[in-house]
Write an enzyme that holds these catalytic residues in place. Structure first.
Site, PDB file in Angstrom:
ATOM      1  N   ASP A 192       0.847  -1.242  -0.087  1.00  0.00           N
ATOM      2  CA  ASP A 192      -0.025   0.046   0.062  1.00  0.00           C
ATOM      3  C   ASP A 192       0.680   1.252  -0.088  1.00  0.00           C
ATOM      4  O   ASP A 192       2.035   1.318   0.338  1.00  0.00           O
ATOM      5  CB  ASP A 192      -0.846   0.033   1.327  1.00  0.00           C
ATOM      6  CG  ASP A 192      -1.942  -0.916   1.214  1.00  0.00           C
ATOM      7  OD1 ASP A 192      -1.973  -1.708   0.289  1.00  0.00           O
ATOM      8  OD2 ASP A 192      -2.909  -0.829   2.263  1.00  0.00           O
ATOM      9  N   HIS A 242      -5.926   2.610  -3.929  1.00  0.00           N
ATOM     10  CA  HIS A 242      -5.731   3.175  -2.369  1.00  0.00           C
ATOM     11  C   HIS A 242      -6.235   4.625  -2.381  1.00  0.00           C
ATOM     12  O   HIS A 242      -5.693   5.259  -1.346  1.00  0.00           O
ATOM     13  CB  HIS A 242      -4.495   2.817  -1.846  1.00  0.00           C
ATOM     14  CG  HIS A 242      -4.569   2.807  -0.600  1.00  0.00           C
ATOM     15  ND1 HIS A 242      -5.138   2.115   0.425  1.00  0.00           N
ATOM     16  CD2 HIS A 242      -3.292   3.099   0.351  1.00  0.00           C
ATOM     17  CE1 HIS A 242      -4.709   2.202   1.390  1.00  0.00           C
ATOM     18  NE2 HIS A 242      -3.801   3.066   1.894  1.00  0.00           N
ATOM     19  N   HIS A 246      -5.236   9.458   0.240  1.00  0.00           N
ATOM     20  CA  HIS A 246      -5.187   8.634   1.618  1.00  0.00           C
ATOM     21  C   HIS A 246      -5.980   9.325   2.636  1.00  0.00           C
ATOM     22  O   HIS A 246      -5.806   9.092   3.785  1.00  0.00           O
ATOM     23  CB  HIS A 246      -3.814   8.494   1.911  1.00  0.00           C
ATOM     24  CG  HIS A 246      -3.502   7.298   2.809  1.00  0.00           C
ATOM     25  ND1 HIS A 246      -3.877   7.044   4.013  1.00  0.00           N
ATOM     26  CD2 HIS A 246      -3.107   5.891   2.580  1.00  0.00           C
ATOM     27  CE1 HIS A 246      -3.504   5.767   4.634  1.00  0.00           C
ATOM     28  NE2 HIS A 246      -3.124   5.237   3.464  1.00  0.00           N
ATOM     29  N   TYR A 283      -6.632   2.578   6.083  1.00  0.00           N
ATOM     30  CA  TYR A 283      -6.871   2.233   7.323  1.00  0.00           C
ATOM     31  C   TYR A 283      -7.943   1.004   7.376  1.00  0.00           C
ATOM     32  O   TYR A 283      -8.101   0.633   8.486  1.00  0.00           O
ATOM     33  CB  TYR A 283      -7.566   3.282   8.257  1.00  0.00           C
ATOM     34  CG  TYR A 283      -6.745   4.853   7.991  1.00  0.00           C
ATOM     35  CD1 TYR A 283      -5.351   5.004   8.492  1.00  0.00           C
ATOM     36  CD2 TYR A 283      -7.366   5.498   7.356  1.00  0.00           C
ATOM     37  CE1 TYR A 283      -4.587   5.870   8.210  1.00  0.00           C
ATOM     38  CE2 TYR A 283      -6.408   6.964   6.881  1.00  0.00           C
ATOM     39  CZ  TYR A 283      -5.294   7.076   7.506  1.00  0.00           C
ATOM     40  OH  TYR A 283      -4.518   8.175   7.225  1.00  0.00           O
ATOM     41  N   HIS A 336       3.797  -2.406   3.289  1.00  0.00           N
ATOM     42  CA  HIS A 336       3.852  -0.751   2.600  1.00  0.00           C
ATOM     43  C   HIS A 336       5.218  -0.902   1.919  1.00  0.00           C
ATOM     44  O   HIS A 336       6.200  -0.767   2.597  1.00  0.00           O
ATOM     45  CB  HIS A 336       3.714   0.182   3.896  1.00  0.00           C
ATOM     46  CG  HIS A 336       2.330   0.244   4.445  1.00  0.00           C
ATOM     47  ND1 HIS A 336       2.030  -0.733   5.190  1.00  0.00           N
ATOM     48  CD2 HIS A 336       1.216   0.762   4.200  1.00  0.00           C
ATOM     49  CE1 HIS A 336       0.743  -0.754   5.826  1.00  0.00           C
ATOM     50  NE2 HIS A 336       0.405   0.416   4.889  1.00  0.00           N
TER      51      HIS A 336
END
Ligand code: NI
Length: 383
Positions: A192, A242, A246, A283, A336
């Site tokens: 991510d 994504h 964010h 999240y 990540h």
């Protein structure tokens, strides 16, 4: 919400809940089948746990900008009675939930998930194990209910050009050479928040080792590195969405959610020729509004079953051991690629997983092409 021969946890809530945000007041009671007693929250923990537990809760809650710190500290007076809703996530973390407006001005209740290592009594460990047992259909209704929740049948505010208003066929075509995860021991590596320039190093590792992964990219980073998106697709990886910058989608209007997703889809399509059909909400925060927008755009929501907390513990050995300890067939592993420690860990992780017989596949391969718009998936289902 969790059941085993030894322990039953019951969540009492006034309305439905997802696995991250609950709507309405919730309480959890724990029932010990061996003694017939209803146990209270304190029984889940080792004695005198407050000194260890509270700092972990504070640390996790501080990551959430909605929390009003003074109210949090007032609530965390060292008294476990403040927690009337405590449960376990399906990956074994402890979930502590605060009621609506207990620690924030936000209309939604807030929960935090923390690592309970060293905190649990034998009864608490049995409760945790119950929550983590995926083969029991009674376990973790949060995952199941959310995954099977139908999006609203009509969406009057959808743009007319929306590519998919009705769920497509249950099985999507996979690229030739795809692995059949009904028989192979598959896990999906997902990354991510990128891409960053150094994501190229990870792509080099995967190319050398014959691994395909899924990258959930942030639109503003796609804008900065379109060549990496093109390379990902050319090398057989899957690019998912994504969002553009964010945000926590559950705090946005549906129009704003749609803009986040469409902007990023367009950037990925421009860079690679492929429009994402997978969304990873930042999240993991999702609700019916996010599901509805995703469904309207023909996108499925992909969360995870393994979280090595690589953003928190920037240590390659820690990340490696957590991934290897938690990996199991059908898992979706979250990491990540923006962190150097994570990128450095993955050559070793890939070698170790392959040595254990795992095949590393994309999320669509893992799910056998069976994923529907709007629905949420955290792993390959056992059926
Ligand atoms: Ni993220």
């Amino acid at each position: 919400m969790a059941a085993s021969p030894k322990v039953v946890g019951v969540r009492l809530a006034t309305s439905e809940y997802g696995d991250t945000y609950y709507d309405g007041k919730a309480e959890t009671s724990w029932y010990d089948v061996t003694t017939g007693d209803v146990r209270d929250v304190a029984d889940l923990f080792v004695p005198d746990v407050a000194g260890t537990l509270m700092p972990r809760i504070v640390e996790a809650a501080e990551q959430d900008p909605r929390v009003v710190k003074e109210e949090l500290f007032a609530q965390l007076d060292g008294d476990l009675e403040a927690f009337d809703s405590v449960a376990f996530t399906t990956d074994g973390r402890l979930w502590v939930e605060f009621d609506r407006q207990q620690i924030s001005d936000n209309p939604e209740p807030i929960g935090v998930a923390i690592d309970p290592s060293g905190l649990l009594s034998a009864f608490g460990q049995a409760a945790q194990a119950a929550a983590m047992t995926p083969s029991d259909p009674q376990i973790a209704p949060a995952q199941t209910e959310t995954a099977t929740e139908e999006p609203p049948a009509t969406q009057t505010d959808e743009p007319q050009s929306s590519p998919s208003r009705t769920p497509r066929a249950t099985s999507r075509p996979l690229p030739s050479g795809s692995v059949d995860c009904r028989t192979a021991k598959c896990v999906a590596l997902t990354f991510d928040d990128g891409p960053v320039q150094q994501t190229a190093d990870l792509l080099d590792v995967f190319a050398a080792k014959g691994v395909r992964a899924t990258f959930f990219v942030v639109g503003k980073n796609v804008k900065a590195h379109p060549e990496l998106i093109k390379r990902m697709v050319a090398e057989g990886h899957v690019v998912g969405n994504h969002t553009y910058d964010h945000p926590q989608l559950t705090r946005l209007s549906e129009a704003a959610i749609r803009k986040e997703l469409q902007t990023t889809n367009a950037l990925v399509a421009d860079a690679s020729g492929v429009t994402p059909d997978l969304l990873r909400p930042p999240y993991g925060a999702t609700n019916s509004g996010v599901a509805s927008v995703a469904a309207g755009l023909g996108m499925s929501q992909i969360v995870w079953s393994v979280d090595p907390l690589d953003w928190k513990d920037r240590n390659s050995a820690t990340v490696t051991s957590r991934v290897l300890a938690a990996a199991k067939p059908g898992a979706i592993i979250l990491s990540h690629d923006i962190h150097a420690t994570t990128r450095a860990a993955y050559a070793g992780i890939v070698d170790a997983l392959q040595a254990k017989g795992y095949v590393l596949v994309t999320v669509p391969e893992l799910l056998g092409g069976r994923y529907e718009p709007g629905k949420k998936y955290s792993q390959r289902s056992s059926s």
